[in-house]
Write a protein that holds these residues in place. Structure first.
Motif, PDB file in Angstrom:
ATOM      1  N   PHE A  24       0.824  -1.213   0.000  1.00  0.00           N
ATOM      2  CA  PHE A  24       0.000   0.000   0.000  1.00  0.00           C
ATOM      3  C   PHE A  24       0.861   1.267   0.000  1.00  0.00           C
ATOM      4  CE2 PHE A  24      -3.485  -2.769   0.512  1.00  0.00           C
ATOM      5  CZ  PHE A  24      -4.657  -2.052   0.316  1.00  0.00           C
ATOM      6  N   SER A  25       2.015   1.214   0.667  1.00  0.00           N
ATOM      7  CA  SER A  25       2.935   2.361   0.633  1.00  0.00           C
ATOM      8  C   SER A  25       3.426   2.602  -0.784  1.00  0.00           C
ATOM      9  CB  SER A  25       4.136   2.117   1.559  1.00  0.00           C
ATOM     10  OG  SER A  25       3.749   2.200   2.902  1.00  0.00           O
ATOM     11  N   TYR A  26       3.630   1.506  -1.509  1.00  0.00           N
ATOM     12  CA  TYR A  26       4.045   1.605  -2.908  1.00  0.00           C
ATOM     13  C   TYR A  26       2.958   2.295  -3.735  1.00  0.00           C
ATOM     14  CZ  TYR A  26       5.954   0.091  -7.425  1.00  0.00           C
ATOM     15  OH  TYR A  26       6.481   0.063  -8.692  1.00  0.00           O
ATOM     16  N   ALA A  27       1.700   1.970  -3.433  1.00  0.00           N
ATOM     17  CA  ALA A  27       0.581   2.603  -4.138  1.00  0.00           C
ATOM     18  C   ALA A  27       0.506   4.096  -3.830  1.00  0.00           C
ATOM     19  CB  ALA A  27      -0.733   1.928  -3.744  1.00  0.00           C
ATOM     20  N   VAL A  28       0.941   4.476  -2.618  1.00  0.00           N
ATOM     21  CA  VAL A  28       0.915   5.884  -2.209  1.00  0.00           C
ATOM     22  C   VAL A  28       2.087   6.656  -2.808  1.00  0.00           C
ATOM     23  CG1 VAL A  28       1.096   7.479  -0.247  1.00  0.00           C
ATOM     24  CG2 VAL A  28      -0.296   5.405  -0.040  1.00  0.00           C
ATOM     25  N   LYS A  29       3.308   6.120  -2.606  1.00  0.00           N
ATOM     26  CA  LYS A  29       4.522   6.879  -2.918  1.00  0.00           C
ATOM     27  C   LYS A  29       5.033   6.749  -4.350  1.00  0.00           C
ATOM     28  CE  LYS A  29       6.061   6.473   1.889  1.00  0.00           C
ATOM     29  NZ  LYS A  29       7.090   5.923   2.802  1.00  0.00           N
ATOM     30  N   GLU A  30       4.722   5.618  -4.990  1.00  0.00           N
ATOM     31  CA  GLU A  30       5.249   5.385  -6.339  1.00  0.00           C
ATOM     32  C   GLU A  30       4.179   5.435  -7.427  1.00  0.00           C
ATOM     33  OE1 GLU A  30       8.429   5.114  -7.107  1.00  0.00           O
ATOM     34  OE2 GLU A  30       9.062   5.285  -5.016  1.00  0.00           O
ATOM     35  N   LEU A  31       2.990   4.916  -7.112  1.00  0.00           N
ATOM     36  CA  LEU A  31       1.927   4.872  -8.123  1.00  0.00           C
ATOM     37  C   LEU A  31       0.951   6.042  -8.003  1.00  0.00           C
ATOM     38  CD1 LEU A  31       1.094   1.041  -7.914  1.00  0.00           C
ATOM     39  CD2 LEU A  31       2.738   2.199  -9.407  1.00  0.00           C
ATOM     40  N   PHE A  32       0.963   6.709  -6.858  1.00  0.00           N
ATOM     41  CA  PHE A  32       0.089   7.856  -6.594  1.00  0.00           C
ATOM     42  C   PHE A  32      -1.392   7.496  -6.776  1.00  0.00           C
ATOM     43  CE2 PHE A  32       4.190   9.360  -8.197  1.00  0.00           C
ATOM     44  CZ  PHE A  32       4.623  10.090  -7.085  1.00  0.00           C
ATOM     45  N   LEU A  33      -1.720   6.280  -6.364  1.00  0.00           N
ATOM     46  CA  LEU A  33      -3.101   5.823  -6.453  1.00  0.00           C
ATOM     47  C   LEU A  33      -3.883   6.160  -5.180  1.00  0.00           C
ATOM     48  CD1 LEU A  33      -2.500   2.257  -7.972  1.00  0.00           C
ATOM     49  CD2 LEU A  33      -3.501   4.229  -9.145  1.00  0.00           C
ATOM     50  N   LEU A  34      -3.171   6.290  -4.068  1.00  0.00           N
ATOM     51  CA  LEU A  34      -3.807   6.544  -2.779  1.00  0.00           C
ATOM     52  C   LEU A  34      -3.188   7.758  -2.100  1.00  0.00           C
ATOM     53  CD1 LEU A  34      -3.813   2.884  -1.363  1.00  0.00           C
ATOM     54  CD2 LEU A  34      -5.819   4.127  -2.188  1.00  0.00           C
ATOM     55  N   GLU A  35      -3.961   8.371  -1.230  1.00  0.00           N
ATOM     56  CA  GLU A  35      -3.455   9.499  -0.458  1.00  0.00           C
ATOM     57  C   GLU A  35      -2.747   9.025   0.813  1.00  0.00           C
ATOM     58  OE1 GLU A  35      -3.512  12.706  -1.325  1.00  0.00           O
ATOM     59  OE2 GLU A  35      -4.440  12.135  -3.229  1.00  0.00           O
TER      60      GLU A  35
END
Length: 336
Positions: free
Chosen positions: A137-148
């Motif tokens: 989920f951190s990857y989705a936040v910091k690299e993919l910008f999918l989540l806040e």
């Protein structure tokens, strides 16, 4: 859009897909991985279009995120093998959360999952799993910008269990060797013999199971074994005692891999045979505790030298977790 079927190429599979006039392809170990990659590509294309047209956040299944994490980041990690091992049981492990959009998954969902998972596995396993999926989920936040934000941040972790201090007694060593049909000094010829041999070698070197199974004959020198890749990421040279050298002299095959066995086959043989002799509570990793304690008690190795042998960067972990003297051992030291 109908997804194309993967085509077998040698020992792997290849899939091609066309999106908006452009052809994309990928080669993976299994047909299922190819299908997941293709589904992910289609999903990303639809997501990008919807976001461009409406500025909305389309559904993004948790499972799709995990596959993407593995493909783009997880397989490059030192612990990539562990990450890959989580792919097969992912559906069973997460149930309804598998297909839920990551935009809809909350800390409440994950806390409920944690509570249920805690009934199935031990605290150490759960802690390791939570660390992995939080990273996803951190990857989705910091690299993919999918989540806040990462919903795992607000999920309380289980209490880390007290470190094991299990010693292995001489009588237990004899029992394990008996269960594996092996006698000390015997040339290993059967799979169970190599498990017994590795057990004795671990007691003499403090090497981890994975390190022993990964040894190549070309990495063995006159008085040490060179480990090019270890758990902490660094290479390490493990000094060899006379007993360790005598064990190595028993290996008579001409293969480059010292132990001609897969990690899974080795693990299953170990678990079954130790249970057969009533020693289920002994872990192979306990050999590392035992060897380190013997290095101090018998060889009187100072801690800074011991750390070089074992590869520990944190002296506190080495002393508090792996050095497990009996109170009688300490009494003997005081008298000496």
């Amino acid at each position: 859009m109908k997804l194309p079927k993967p085509v077998k190429r040698g020992s792997s599979y290849r899939v091609k897909i066309m999106i908006d006039g452009k052809t994309y392809s990928a080669t993976r170990d299994t047909a299922k991985e190819c299908e997941q990659w293709a589904a992910q590509k289609v999903l990303e294309a639809k997501a990008n279009k919807l976001e461009e047209d409406m500025g909305a956040k389309p559904p993004y299944p948790f499972k799709t995120l995990f596959y993407k994490y593995y493909e783009e980041h997880g397989k490059k990690l030192r612990g990539s093998k562990y990450v890959k091992e989580q792919i097969a049981p992912f559906d069973e492990k997460f149930g309804a959360l598998v297909d839920m959009s990551i935009h809809d998954i909350t800390s409440k969902h994950l806390t409920a999952w944690r509570n249920n998972r805690a009934k199935q596995v031990g605290a150490n396993t759960l802690l390791r799993e939570m660390a992995l999926y939080s990273s996803v989920f951190s990857y989705a936040v910091k690299e993919l910008f999918l989540l806040e934000s990462n919903p795992w941040v607000n999920v309380k972790k289980p209490t880390k269990p007290k470190a094991r201090n299990r010693r292995i007694r001489d009588g237990e060593i004899d029992l394990i060797l008996e269960g594996l049909g092996y006698q000390q000094g015997q040339v290993p010829t059967l799979p169970e013999h190599y498990v017994a041999w590795a057990f004795l070698f671990a007691l003499e070197t403090a090497m981890r199971r994975g390190e022993i199974l990964g040894i190549k004959v070309s990495e063995i020198y006159d008085r040490h074994v060179h480990l090019p890749k270890t758990k902490n990421g660094d290479a390490r040279n493990v000094p060899l005692t006379k007993k360790a050298l005598a064990l190595l002299d028993l290996i008579k095959h001409d293969k480059d891999k010292l132990i001609p066995q897969s990690e899974n086959a080795f693990r299953l043989m170990w678990e079954r045979r130790k249970a057969k002799v009533g020693l289920e509570d002994i872990h192979f990793h306990d050999t590392r505790h035992e060897a380190i304690t013997r290095f101090v008690n018998n060889q009187k190795l100072p801690v800074e030298i011991l750390a070089k042998v074992t590869g520990h960067k944190n002296i506190k972990v080495l002393v508090n977790t792996y050095y497990n003297p009996d109170v009688e051992d300490i009494a003997d030291m005081l008298d000496a």
